[in-house]
Structure formats: structure tokens, C-alpha cells
Design a protein around this motif. Structure first.
Motif, PDB file in Angstrom:
ATOM      1  N   VAL A  79     -40.051  19.973 -42.252  1.00  0.00           N
ATOM      2  CA  VAL A  79     -39.848  19.748 -40.223  1.00  0.00           C
ATOM      3  C   VAL A  79     -40.077  18.626 -39.895  1.00  0.00           C
ATOM      4  O   VAL A  79     -39.384  18.747 -38.955  1.00  0.00           O
ATOM      5  N   ASP A  80     -40.826  17.764 -40.349  1.00  0.00           N
ATOM      6  CA  ASP A  80     -41.104  16.769 -39.769  1.00  0.00           C
ATOM      7  C   ASP A  80     -39.671  15.850 -39.397  1.00  0.00           C
ATOM      8  O   ASP A  80     -39.398  15.724 -38.315  1.00  0.00           O
ATOM      9  N   ARG A  81     -38.493  15.638 -40.779  1.00  0.00           N
ATOM     10  CA  ARG A  81     -37.599  14.949 -41.130  1.00  0.00           C
ATOM     11  C   ARG A  81     -36.369  15.835 -39.514  1.00  0.00           C
ATOM     12  O   ARG A  81     -35.928  14.869 -38.368  1.00  0.00           O
ATOM     13  N   LEU A  82     -37.079  16.892 -39.225  1.00  0.00           N
ATOM     14  CA  LEU A  82     -35.825  17.737 -37.860  1.00  0.00           C
ATOM     15  C   LEU A  82     -36.269  17.979 -36.971  1.00  0.00           C
ATOM     16  O   LEU A  82     -35.808  17.201 -35.898  1.00  0.00           O
ATOM     17  N   GLU A  83     -37.729  17.259 -36.911  1.00  0.00           N
ATOM     18  CA  GLU A  83     -37.930  17.594 -35.077  1.00  0.00           C
ATOM     19  C   GLU A  83     -38.314  15.916 -35.122  1.00  0.00           C
ATOM     20  O   GLU A  83     -38.327  15.564 -33.810  1.00  0.00           O
ATOM     21  N   ALA A  84     -37.949  15.528 -36.229  1.00  0.00           N
ATOM     22  CA  ALA A  84     -37.817  13.727 -35.133  1.00  0.00           C
ATOM     23  C   ALA A  84     -36.515  13.566 -34.953  1.00  0.00           C
ATOM     24  O   ALA A  84     -36.808  12.512 -34.054  1.00  0.00           O
ATOM     25  N   VAL A  85     -35.650  14.303 -35.089  1.00  0.00           N
ATOM     26  CA  VAL A  85     -34.547  14.407 -34.100  1.00  0.00           C
ATOM     27  C   VAL A  85     -33.839  15.446 -32.961  1.00  0.00           C
ATOM     28  O   VAL A  85     -33.090  15.896 -32.711  1.00  0.00           O
ATOM     29  N   GLY A  86     -35.427  15.548 -32.995  1.00  0.00           N
ATOM     30  CA  GLY A  86     -35.498  16.166 -31.545  1.00  0.00           C
ATOM     31  C   GLY A  86     -34.921  18.064 -31.689  1.00  0.00           C
ATOM     32  O   GLY A  86     -34.510  18.258 -30.743  1.00  0.00           O
ATOM     33  N   ILE A  87     -35.131  18.986 -32.665  1.00  0.00           N
ATOM     34  CA  ILE A  87     -34.760  19.734 -33.509  1.00  0.00           C
ATOM     35  C   ILE A  87     -36.000  21.125 -33.510  1.00  0.00           C
ATOM     36  O   ILE A  87     -36.752  20.903 -34.208  1.00  0.00           O
ATOM     37  N   PRO A  88     -36.424  21.934 -33.111  1.00  0.00           N
ATOM     38  CA  PRO A  88     -37.482  22.478 -32.604  1.00  0.00           C
ATOM     39  C   PRO A  88     -37.671  23.371 -33.781  1.00  0.00           C
ATOM     40  O   PRO A  88     -36.054  24.012 -34.694  1.00  0.00           O
ATOM     41  N   CYS A  89     -38.751  23.917 -34.378  1.00  0.00           N
ATOM     42  CA  CYS A  89     -38.158  24.195 -35.813  1.00  0.00           C
ATOM     43  C   CYS A  89     -39.392  25.531 -35.969  1.00  0.00           C
ATOM     44  O   CYS A  89     -40.255  25.779 -35.398  1.00  0.00           O
ATOM     45  N   PHE A  90     -39.972  26.226 -37.103  1.00  0.00           N
ATOM     46  CA  PHE A  90     -40.286  27.543 -37.538  1.00  0.00           C
ATOM     47  C   PHE A  90     -41.166  27.023 -38.779  1.00  0.00           C
ATOM     48  O   PHE A  90     -40.263  26.643 -39.891  1.00  0.00           O
ATOM     49  N   GLY A  91     -42.276  26.377 -38.999  1.00  0.00           N
ATOM     50  CA  GLY A  91     -42.470  25.583 -39.725  1.00  0.00           C
ATOM     51  C   GLY A  91     -44.038  25.076 -40.603  1.00  0.00           C
ATOM     52  O   GLY A  91     -43.556  24.233 -39.269  1.00  0.00           O
ATOM     53  N   PRO A  92     -44.728  24.952 -40.623  1.00  0.00           N
ATOM     54  CA  PRO A  92     -45.416  23.661 -40.781  1.00  0.00           C
ATOM     55  C   PRO A  92     -44.535  22.758 -41.173  1.00  0.00           C
ATOM     56  O   PRO A  92     -43.623  22.191 -42.413  1.00  0.00           O
ATOM     57  N   ASN A  93     -45.907  21.037 -40.999  1.00  0.00           N
ATOM     58  CA  ASN A  93     -45.096  20.205 -41.482  1.00  0.00           C
ATOM     59  C   ASN A  93     -45.209  19.578 -42.326  1.00  0.00           C
ATOM     60  O   ASN A  93     -46.551  20.363 -43.292  1.00  0.00           O
ATOM     61  N   LYS A  94     -45.088  18.717 -43.118  1.00  0.00           N
ATOM     62  CA  LYS A  94     -45.645  18.253 -44.818  1.00  0.00           C
ATOM     63  C   LYS A  94     -47.390  18.529 -44.851  1.00  0.00           C
ATOM     64  O   LYS A  94     -47.834  19.039 -45.213  1.00  0.00           O
TER      65      LYS A  94
END
Length: 424
Positions: A79-94
């Protein structure tokens, strides 16, 4: 919208089928996916733990929203990796996924914030653990600290079993580094309940409760599996107990994670034991359970994509989360011999007029033919206006799904039917 679902099992298939109902979804991709999902999503074949490839694929294919379903990529920081490139996610971060990633962390969190759970001791030295077992109450429970494909927990009915479990973790390293630290905890008794919940870190919205059947054999005998079937709702989980859980477990867990600077967003799974002293937490998962998802999501009336977006952007309190007033039963069809040795490669026949949903886990497509490729091959989920109706239909329709060496339990839901009589 273009959606990416990370994972390749029955749980992910259930998520994909539910997301497909949303009018805003244009295309769903799965990483890796499996042969049985091909009718519902484009399977990329990218491994769920290959975060570099997943991130690159999401950028190259204009993914608008990602759902990270399995525990491993969540704990690794997908999730951290995807959000870092601007893609919103369902799921907790690391930081939040450690709630499942470390049994020691979760037990210490519950102790610190007075969330009811079993008494426990933590060990990183095998000799000290074995010394403790000489006088520990038996039965006891031995848990590897880290992820172990759902197999890192031993319910030891004798002192010898407990010692063997400690040695397996710490000396034989059967779970790798996950067993370097272990938890030895009190053996609790009572009905078990699984409660999946949506949370955005501000509110917790529980889904329909469920009852899982972990052991391979009828009457809950034999070794544990990834789950041989599920029913929902769980008859033991009354409105009164649900309120107690909300007040003493669900909200306190969310607040504890916030206080630790680890705000949890996504699906928070509560594995509960309803003891004589009240509900207690057996385990947390940082994602949808499998196969619980296969009975819970078919009962969801509201738009799953809208709910998932609300958990990501913090608007869950204003979002409708509604479930059908029905019952569901999921029957898992496995390869004969699972969870030990089993053969694969057998063609699977699924009738087109099946009056049930099929969620595929261990199957691959070969020259257009769907064939078995794993231990748990698929789940057949049926709905009914009563629990008995759902169970009967699941078995009736499940018998029409065929492959060589198929195995399923004959008593999924029997305990729940007895429970209905008990709680009347």
C-alpha cells in the motif's frame, strides 16, 4: 475505473465478483489471479509479493484504485508503494499491517490498552520457552510471531505437543524467521466467531459475522487447513454480544492503533472466542479472511468500491454499508489428500445453470480447460432465507461441480444449526 486486485485465491475472486457489480468499474486486473478468475478479470501473472512489478504495472496501466488483499504484500508495504506513486488503495499501510505481521506486537498492544485476550508469554530463547512449559497449564497454544501461511499456530493438548511445537518453530525453523520469536498463550474455550470490519481509522463498521471450519475432517477432526467452509451469520454472535465487542474490542483496537501512530485503514479481521468471561481476541488479521469473504461479500447489498474508497479517504461514517437479511454457506472443494500430499491437473466441470456462486482458488487454464492446481480448489457459495436453506443449497449445487479426486466436508454448518437451537 481501472481496478487492480492483488492476490490469486478464492478471497480475491469473491472481491473481484463483488467489485464487478459497481457501475463505475470498467476493467479489473488481478496480480497474479488464477485460471478461474479469467472470466471476471485480466490475470497478469505478477506475483503478489513482487512490489516492484505491481507498482510498475499499476502506473503503466492507468490503475485508478488498488485492492491489496493478502497478508504478505500488506506486511511488506504494498500500500505504501502504490500510494507513493499516487494510486489510492484499500488496505492498511506497512505500519498498521504489523497487527497481523507480528503476534508479539498484537498481544502487547492488547495488554497495553486492556483489550480482552488470552494470557501469554513471549520467548526468543528456546531453552527458556521449554523451561516455562514444564509448569505451564496444559492445553496451551504456541504461536510463531510472524506470518506462516496460516499454519503457525499449534493448539497443544499435551506437554509433549507443546514442546514439539516450540522446537519446530525455534530449532527446526519450519516457519523460517517467523518462528524466531514465539508466543505461548492460555488455551481459551467457547464458540469461535469471525468478524470482518471496514475501518477508516475513525469508525469501525462490522460486516456480517461468520463461522469458519478449519479442520480437514468431519466433526472438526484432523489437521488444520486454510478453511474447509463457512456460514454466515454466526448464530452465537447475538446483538448483545456484538455491542460488547464494539465497546470492548473493536473501537478500543482502532483507538489503540491511532495512539501508536499506526492508523489502520481497510479490512480489520477480528478472530474472537466467546468465553464464559466474555468475548476475547484470538487473533487479528489485517485483511479479508479466506474463506469468510466468500460468505460475507455475497450478502453485501451496498457498492463495495464506494465502501473501499471511503476507507481510504476517511468518509466511512457517511457511506452506506448494508447487508442482505439472508444466510450464506460456502463449501470448499479440495483435492483429496489436502493439506498433505495431493494430485492436481484434473479438469473441472462447472454447470452454467448453477444456482450458486463459485470462487476459484487453486486452478489454472490449460488450452481453455480449467484444471485443478492446488489443495483448496474452489468454494461454492449459496444463499438462503434460513441457514438450513443456504446449507442445503450449497451441498446440492456443490455436488454438481465436479473434478477427479474432489473432497469436501459433509458437515459444514452443522454446528451452526445446533447453535441456532441453543440460542433460541
Amino acid at each position: 475505473m481501472n481496478i487492480l486486485v492483488v492476490g490469486g485465491g478464492g478471497r480475491e475472486h469473491a472481491i473481484i465478483k463483488s467489485l464487478k457489480k459497481s457501475p463505475r468499474v470498467t476493467q479489473i486486473y488481478a496480480a497474479p489471479g488464477n485460471g478461474g478468475m479469467a472470466a471476471d478479470a485480466i490475470c497478469t501473472g505478477i506475483g503478489a509479493k513482487d512490489l516492484d512489478a505491481i507498482t510498475a504495472f499499476a502506473q503503466e496501466n492507468a490503475i485508478d484504485f488498488a485492492v491489496v488483499a493478502p497478508d504478505d504484500p500488506l506486511v511488506l508495504g504494498a500500500v505504501d508503494r502504490l500510494e507513493a506513486v499516487g494510486i489510492p488503495c484499500f488496505g492498511p499501510n506497512k505500519a498498521a499491517a504489523i497487527l497481523e505481521g507480528s503476534k508479539v506486537f498484537s498481544k502487547d498492544l492488547m495488554k497495553k490498552y486492556h483489550i480482552p485476550t488470552a494470557q501469554y508469554q513471549v520467548f526468543d530463547d528456546m531453552d527458556r520457552a521449554l523451561e516455562y512449559l514444564k509448569t505451564a497449564p496444559i492445553p496451551t497454544v504456541v504461536k510463531a510471531d510472524g506470518l506462516a501461511l496460516g499454519k503457525g499456530v499449534t493448539v497443544a493438548m499435551t506437554r509433549q505437543e507443546a514442546e514439539d511445537a516450540v522446537r519446530a518453530c525455534m530449532e527446526d525453523k519450519v516457519f523460517g524467521e517467523s518462528g524466531s520469536h514465539i508466543v505461548i498463550e492460555e488455551f481459551l474455550t467457547g464458540p469461535e466467531v469471525s468478524v470482518l470490519s471496514f475501518t477508516d481509522g475513525k469508525v469501525v463498521v462490522p460486516m456480517v459475522s461468520s463461522m469458519d471450519h478449519k479442520r480437514i475432517g468431519d466433526g472438526d477432526t484432523g489437521p488444520n487447513t486454510g478453511g474447509m467452509g463457512t456460514v454466515a451469520p454466526n448464530p452465537y454472535y447475538t446483538d448483545e454480544i456484538a455491542q460488547v465487542c464494539m465497546d470492548t474490542i473493536f473501537l478500543p483496537t482502532m483507538r489503540a492503533m491511532n495512539a501508536e501512530g499506526r492508523t489502520f485503514k481497510g479490512c480489520l479481521y477480528f478472530g474472537l472466542m466467546l468465553t464464559e468471561k466474555g468475548p476475547k481476541v484470538i487473533e487479528y488479521n489485517c485483511r479479508f479472511g479466506d474463506p469468510e469473504t466468500q460468505v460475507v461479500l455475497p450478502l453485501l447489498e451496498s457498492d463495495l468500491l464506494t465502501i473501499m474508497e471511503a476507507t481510504a479517504n476517511g468518509t466511512l461514517a457517511e457511506t452506506e454499508v448494508k447487508f442482505r437479511d439472508q444466510h450464506a454457506c460456502c463449501l470448499v472443494l479440495a483435492s483429496e489428500g489436502y493439506p498433505k500430499k495431493y494430485e492436481t491437473g484434473f479438469p473441472i466441470t462447472i454447470p452454467e445453470d448453477l444456482d450458486a456462486q463459485v470462487f476459484v482458488a487453486g486452478a489454472k487454464l490449460e488450452d481453455g480447460v480449467l484444471k485443478t492446481s492446488g489443495g483448496r480448489v474452489l468454494g461454492v457459495t449459496a444463499l438462503g432465507n434460513t441457514l438450513k436453506e443456504a446449507i442445503d443449497k450449497a451441498y446440492q449445487e456443490g455436488a454438481r461441480v465436479t473434478f477427479q479426486n474432489a473432497y469436501c466436508r459433509k458437515d459444514i454448518g452443522a454446528r451452526a444449526l445446533r447453535a441456532e437451537e441453543e440460542v433460541k
